[in-house]
Motif scaffolding. Sequence first.
Motif, PDB file in Angstrom:
ATOM      1  N   UNK A  82       1.124  -1.032  -0.076  1.00 36.19           N
ATOM      2  CA  UNK A  82       0.000  -0.116  -0.075  1.00 36.19           C
ATOM      3  C   UNK A  82       1.030   1.122  -0.045  1.00 36.19           C
ATOM      4  N   UNK A  83       0.568   1.597  -0.843  1.00 38.34           N
ATOM      5  CA  UNK A  83       1.140   3.625  -1.389  1.00 38.34           C
ATOM      6  C   UNK A  83       2.516   3.379  -1.640  1.00 38.34           C
ATOM      7  N   UNK A  84       2.808   2.243  -2.407  1.00 38.31           N
ATOM      8  CA  UNK A  84       4.123   1.622  -3.015  1.00 38.31           C
ATOM      9  C   UNK A  84       4.468   1.364  -4.211  1.00 38.31           C
ATOM     10  N   UNK A  85       4.761   2.051  -5.133  1.00 40.56           N
ATOM     11  CA  UNK A  85       4.611   1.790  -6.300  1.00 40.56           C
ATOM     12  C   UNK A  85       6.531   0.959  -7.500  1.00 40.56           C
ATOM     13  N   UNK A  86       6.295   0.147  -7.747  1.00 41.71           N
ATOM     14  CA  UNK A  86       7.852  -0.281  -8.560  1.00 41.71           C
ATOM     15  C   UNK A  86       7.735   0.093  -9.747  1.00 41.71           C
ATOM     16  N   UNK A  87       8.745  -0.052 -10.467  1.00 41.91           N
ATOM     17  CA  UNK A  87       8.927  -0.424 -11.945  1.00 41.91           C
ATOM     18  C   UNK A  87      10.156  -1.128 -12.322  1.00 41.91           C
ATOM     19  N   UNK A  88      10.552  -2.519 -12.212  1.00 39.06           N
ATOM     20  CA  UNK A  88      10.975  -3.171 -12.594  1.00 39.06           C
ATOM     21  C   UNK A  88      11.499  -3.104 -13.848  1.00 39.06           C
ATOM     22  N   UNK A  89      12.897  -3.030 -14.133  1.00 41.31           N
ATOM     23  CA  UNK A  89      13.936  -3.014 -15.467  1.00 41.31           C
ATOM     24  C   UNK A  89      15.011  -5.222 -15.221  1.00 41.31           C
ATOM     25  N   UNK A  90      15.586  -4.799 -16.757  1.00 37.97           N
ATOM     26  CA  UNK A  90      16.085  -5.765 -16.220  1.00 37.97           C
ATOM     27  C   UNK A  90      16.914  -6.692 -14.721  1.00 37.97           C
ATOM     28  N   UNK A  91      17.328  -5.282 -15.443  1.00 45.12           N
ATOM     29  CA  UNK A  91      18.228  -5.104 -13.604  1.00 45.12           C
ATOM     30  C   UNK A  91      18.663  -3.999 -12.575  1.00 45.12           C
ATOM     31  N   UNK A  92      17.641  -3.194 -12.721  1.00 36.52           N
ATOM     32  CA  UNK A  92      17.404  -1.944 -11.759  1.00 36.52           C
ATOM     33  C   UNK A  92      15.572  -1.765 -11.474  1.00 36.52           C
ATOM     34  N   UNK A  93      16.038  -1.151 -10.671  1.00 40.73           N
ATOM     35  CA  UNK A  93      15.041  -1.051 -10.196  1.00 40.73           C
ATOM     36  C   UNK A  93      14.059   0.529  -9.152  1.00 40.73           C
ATOM     37  N   UNK A  94      12.938   1.002  -9.770  1.00 40.33           N
ATOM     38  CA  UNK A  94      12.702   2.076  -9.137  1.00 40.33           C
ATOM     39  C   UNK A  94      11.301   2.599  -8.679  1.00 40.33           C
ATOM     40  N   UNK A  95      11.653   3.112  -7.413  1.00 41.95           N
ATOM     41  CA  UNK A  95      10.639   2.771  -6.315  1.00 41.95           C
ATOM     42  C   UNK A  95       9.666   4.331  -5.907  1.00 41.95           C
ATOM     43  N   UNK A  96       8.720   4.404  -5.966  1.00 40.05           N
ATOM     44  CA  UNK A  96       7.991   5.831  -5.593  1.00 40.05           C
ATOM     45  C   UNK A  96       7.119   5.627  -4.170  1.00 40.05           C
ATOM     46  N   UNK A  97       7.895   5.803  -3.072  1.00 46.06           N
ATOM     47  CA  UNK A  97       7.037   5.529  -1.530  1.00 46.06           C
ATOM     48  C   UNK A  97       5.526   6.413  -1.315  1.00 46.06           C
ATOM     49  N   UNK A  98       5.075   6.476  -1.004  1.00 51.05           N
ATOM     50  CA  UNK A  98       3.981   8.129  -0.088  1.00 51.05           C
ATOM     51  C   UNK A  98       3.963   7.515   1.032  1.00 51.05           C
ATOM     52  N   UNK A  99       4.535   8.732   1.974  1.00 54.79           N
ATOM     53  CA  UNK A  99       3.985   8.252   3.525  1.00 54.79           C
ATOM     54  C   UNK A  99       3.135   9.256   4.315  1.00 54.79           C
ATOM     55  N   UNK A 100       3.092   8.583   5.695  1.00 53.80           N
ATOM     56  CA  UNK A 100       2.209   9.859   6.466  1.00 53.80           C
ATOM     57  C   UNK A 100       3.151   9.342   7.848  1.00 53.80           C
ATOM     58  N   UNK A 101       3.921  10.912   7.993  1.00 50.71           N
ATOM     59  CA  UNK A 101       5.110  10.651   9.190  1.00 50.71           C
ATOM     60  C   UNK A 101       3.758  11.430  10.653  1.00 50.71           C
ATOM     61  N   UNK A 102       4.588  10.339  11.457  1.00 46.74           N
ATOM     62  CA  UNK A 102       4.602  11.062  13.078  1.00 46.74           C
ATOM     63  C   UNK A 102       4.989  12.492  13.275  1.00 46.74           C
ATOM     64  N   UNK A 103       4.271  13.000  13.754  1.00 49.71           N
ATOM     65  CA  UNK A 103       4.465  14.859  14.632  1.00 49.71           C
ATOM     66  C   UNK A 103       5.994  14.527  15.521  1.00 49.71           C
ATOM     67  N   UNK A 104       7.357  15.220  14.566  1.00 54.77           N
ATOM     68  CA  UNK A 104       8.515  15.646  15.397  1.00 54.77           C
ATOM     69  C   UNK A 104       9.030  14.991  14.904  1.00 54.77           C
ATOM     70  N   UNK A 105       9.404  14.010  13.781  1.00 51.61           N
ATOM     71  CA  UNK A 105      10.075  13.260  13.026  1.00 51.61           C
ATOM     72  C   UNK A 105      11.014  14.362  11.918  1.00 51.61           C
ATOM     73  N   UNK A 106      11.970  14.273  12.400  1.00 52.43           N
ATOM     74  CA  UNK A 106      12.665  15.170  11.043  1.00 52.43           C
ATOM     75  C   UNK A 106      12.629  14.192   9.884  1.00 52.43           C
ATOM     76  N   UNK A 107      11.877  15.479   8.541  1.00 53.75           N
ATOM     77  CA  UNK A 107      10.939  14.328   8.012  1.00 53.75           C
ATOM     78  C   UNK A 107      12.244  14.116   6.163  1.00 53.75           C
TER      79      UNK A 107
END
Length: 159
Positions: A82-107
Amino acid sequence: MTTDPTAGASTIGGDRIRFGASASRELSDSHGKTIIADAVVAKIAGIATRQINGVYDLGGGTARVVGALRDRIPGAGVDHAQGVSAEVGEKQAAIDIGIVAEYGVALHELAAGIRRNVIAAVENMTGLEVTEVDITVHDVILLDETDPGTDPDAKPRVQ
Protein backbone atom coordinates in the motif's frame (compact mmCIF):
# COMPACT_ATOMS: atom_id res chain seq x y z
CA MET A 1 27.93 -25.22 1.73
CA THR A 2 31.08 -23.32 2.71
CA THR A 3 31.46 -19.62 3.20
CA ASP A 4 34.41 -17.47 2.20
CA PRO A 5 34.05 -14.36 4.42
CA THR A 6 36.64 -12.36 2.49
CA ALA A 7 34.95 -12.78 -0.86
CA GLY A 8 31.28 -12.26 0.10
CA ALA A 9 30.40 -15.60 -1.47
CA SER A 10 29.36 -19.14 -0.64
CA THR A 11 30.01 -22.34 -2.49
CA ILE A 12 27.50 -25.12 -2.97
CA GLY A 13 28.78 -28.21 -4.74
CA GLY A 14 31.69 -26.23 -6.16
CA ASP A 15 29.44 -23.51 -7.64
CA ARG A 16 30.14 -20.03 -6.33
CA ILE A 17 27.11 -17.99 -5.22
CA ARG A 18 27.56 -14.28 -4.55
CA PHE A 19 25.41 -12.37 -2.10
CA GLY A 20 25.12 -9.09 -0.20
CA ALA A 21 26.47 -5.77 -1.41
CA SER A 22 28.92 -7.45 -3.76
CA ALA A 23 26.22 -9.61 -5.35
CA SER A 24 26.14 -10.09 -9.07
CA ARG A 25 23.25 -8.20 -10.63
CA GLU A 26 22.83 -10.82 -13.37
CA LEU A 27 19.35 -12.35 -13.20
CA SER A 28 19.79 -14.61 -16.20
CA ASP A 29 22.37 -17.20 -17.11
CA SER A 30 22.72 -20.25 -19.29
CA HIS A 31 20.20 -22.14 -17.13
CA GLY A 32 17.38 -19.62 -17.34
CA LYS A 33 16.08 -16.18 -16.54
CA THR A 34 14.65 -14.79 -13.30
CA ILE A 35 11.85 -12.27 -13.59
CA ILE A 36 10.88 -10.30 -10.49
CA ALA A 37 7.43 -8.71 -10.65
CA ASP A 38 6.87 -5.04 -9.82
CA ALA A 39 4.49 -6.11 -7.02
CA VAL A 40 7.23 -8.15 -5.33
CA VAL A 41 9.62 -5.20 -5.24
CA ALA A 42 6.80 -2.93 -4.01
CA LYS A 43 5.99 -5.37 -1.20
CA ILE A 44 9.63 -5.63 -0.11
CA ALA A 45 9.91 -1.82 -0.17
CA GLY A 46 6.67 -1.45 1.82
CA ILE A 47 7.84 -3.82 4.54
CA ALA A 48 11.25 -2.11 4.69
CA THR A 49 9.57 1.31 4.97
CA ARG A 50 7.32 0.23 7.83
CA GLN A 51 10.41 -0.89 9.79
CA ILE A 52 11.58 2.72 10.14
CA ASN A 53 10.59 4.59 13.31
CA GLY A 54 8.59 7.71 12.49
CA VAL A 55 6.55 6.15 9.68
CA TYR A 56 2.92 6.15 10.81
CA ASP A 57 1.34 4.73 7.64
CA LEU A 58 1.89 4.33 3.92
CA GLY A 59 -0.08 5.87 1.08
CA GLY A 60 -2.03 9.01 0.41
CA GLY A 61 -5.68 9.66 1.21
CA THR A 62 -7.29 7.16 -1.17
CA ALA A 63 -4.85 4.33 -0.42
CA ARG A 64 -5.32 4.82 3.31
CA VAL A 65 -9.13 4.81 3.02
CA VAL A 66 -9.04 1.59 1.02
CA GLY A 67 -6.60 0.14 3.56
CA ALA A 68 -8.88 1.11 6.46
CA LEU A 69 -11.85 -0.57 4.74
CA ARG A 70 -9.79 -3.69 4.07
CA ASP A 71 -8.74 -3.81 7.74
CA ARG A 72 -12.40 -4.02 8.77
CA ILE A 73 -13.02 -7.14 6.66
CA PRO A 74 -12.51 -10.25 8.79
CA GLY A 75 -9.65 -12.38 7.50
CA ALA A 76 -8.28 -9.72 5.18
CA GLY A 77 -4.52 -9.35 5.37
CA VAL A 78 -2.37 -6.26 5.41
CA ASP A 79 -1.40 -4.90 1.99
CA HIS A 80 2.33 -4.42 2.50
CA ALA A 81 2.60 -2.66 -0.88
CA GLN A 82 0.00 0.00 0.00
CA GLY A 83 1.35 3.40 -0.98
CA VAL A 84 4.30 1.92 -2.86
CA SER A 85 4.83 1.55 -6.59
CA ALA A 86 7.82 0.02 -8.29
CA GLU A 87 9.08 -0.09 -11.84
CA VAL A 88 11.32 -3.08 -12.46
CA GLY A 89 13.59 -3.55 -15.45
CA GLU A 90 15.97 -6.36 -16.28
CA LYS A 91 18.67 -5.18 -13.86
CA GLN A 92 17.31 -2.10 -12.11
CA ALA A 93 14.33 -0.92 -10.10
CA ALA A 94 12.88 2.51 -9.29
CA ILE A 95 10.51 2.90 -6.34
CA ASP A 96 7.96 5.55 -5.33
CA ILE A 97 6.73 5.59 -1.72
CA GLY A 98 4.02 7.73 -0.14
CA ILE A 99 4.07 8.01 3.64
CA VAL A 100 2.34 9.58 6.62
CA ALA A 101 4.94 10.63 9.19
CA GLU A 102 4.66 11.04 12.92
CA TYR A 103 4.78 14.67 14.08
CA GLY A 104 8.13 15.76 15.47
CA VAL A 105 10.25 13.53 13.25
CA ALA A 106 12.81 15.28 11.03
CA LEU A 107 11.33 14.51 7.63
CA HIS A 108 14.62 14.75 5.71
CA GLU A 109 16.23 12.26 8.13
CA LEU A 110 13.18 10.00 7.95
CA ALA A 111 13.36 9.98 4.15
CA ALA A 112 17.09 9.20 4.23
CA GLY A 113 16.49 6.30 6.63
CA ILE A 114 13.70 4.93 4.47
CA ARG A 115 15.89 5.14 1.37
CA ARG A 116 18.77 3.30 3.04
CA ASN A 117 16.53 0.52 4.37
CA VAL A 118 14.56 0.10 1.14
CA ILE A 119 17.67 0.03 -1.06
CA ALA A 120 19.38 -2.52 1.20
CA ALA A 121 16.31 -4.77 1.39
CA VAL A 122 15.49 -4.70 -2.33
CA GLU A 123 19.08 -5.10 -3.52
CA ASN A 124 19.83 -7.92 -1.08
CA MET A 125 16.62 -9.84 -1.76
CA THR A 126 16.38 -9.39 -5.52
CA GLY A 127 19.85 -8.63 -6.86
CA LEU A 128 18.39 -5.63 -8.69
CA GLU A 129 20.14 -2.27 -8.55
CA VAL A 130 17.84 0.37 -7.04
CA THR A 131 18.36 3.52 -9.08
CA GLU A 132 16.04 5.80 -7.08
CA VAL A 133 13.62 5.85 -4.19
CA ASP A 134 11.27 8.84 -4.39
CA ILE A 135 9.36 9.61 -1.19
CA THR A 136 6.26 11.76 -0.88
CA VAL A 137 5.14 12.82 2.60
CA HIS A 138 1.34 13.05 2.33
CA ASP A 139 0.59 13.97 5.93
CA VAL A 140 1.95 14.36 9.45
CA ILE A 141 -0.02 12.95 12.35
CA LEU A 142 -0.01 13.63 16.07
CA LEU A 143 0.05 10.31 17.88
CA ASP A 144 -1.99 11.59 20.84
CA GLU A 145 -4.89 12.65 18.60
CA THR A 146 -7.73 10.15 18.53
CA ASP A 147 -10.42 9.85 15.93
CA PRO A 148 -13.80 9.25 17.68
CA GLY A 149 -14.86 7.16 14.70
CA THR A 150 -12.08 4.63 15.28
CA ASP A 151 -11.67 4.66 19.09
CA PRO A 152 -14.23 2.32 20.69
CA ASP A 153 -13.69 3.95 24.14
CA ALA A 154 -14.24 7.49 22.91
CA LYS A 155 -17.27 9.30 24.31
CA PRO A 156 -19.61 11.05 21.88
CA ARG A 157 -19.68 14.84 21.96
CA VAL A 158 -23.45 14.97 22.35
CA GLN A 159 -25.97 12.69 24.06
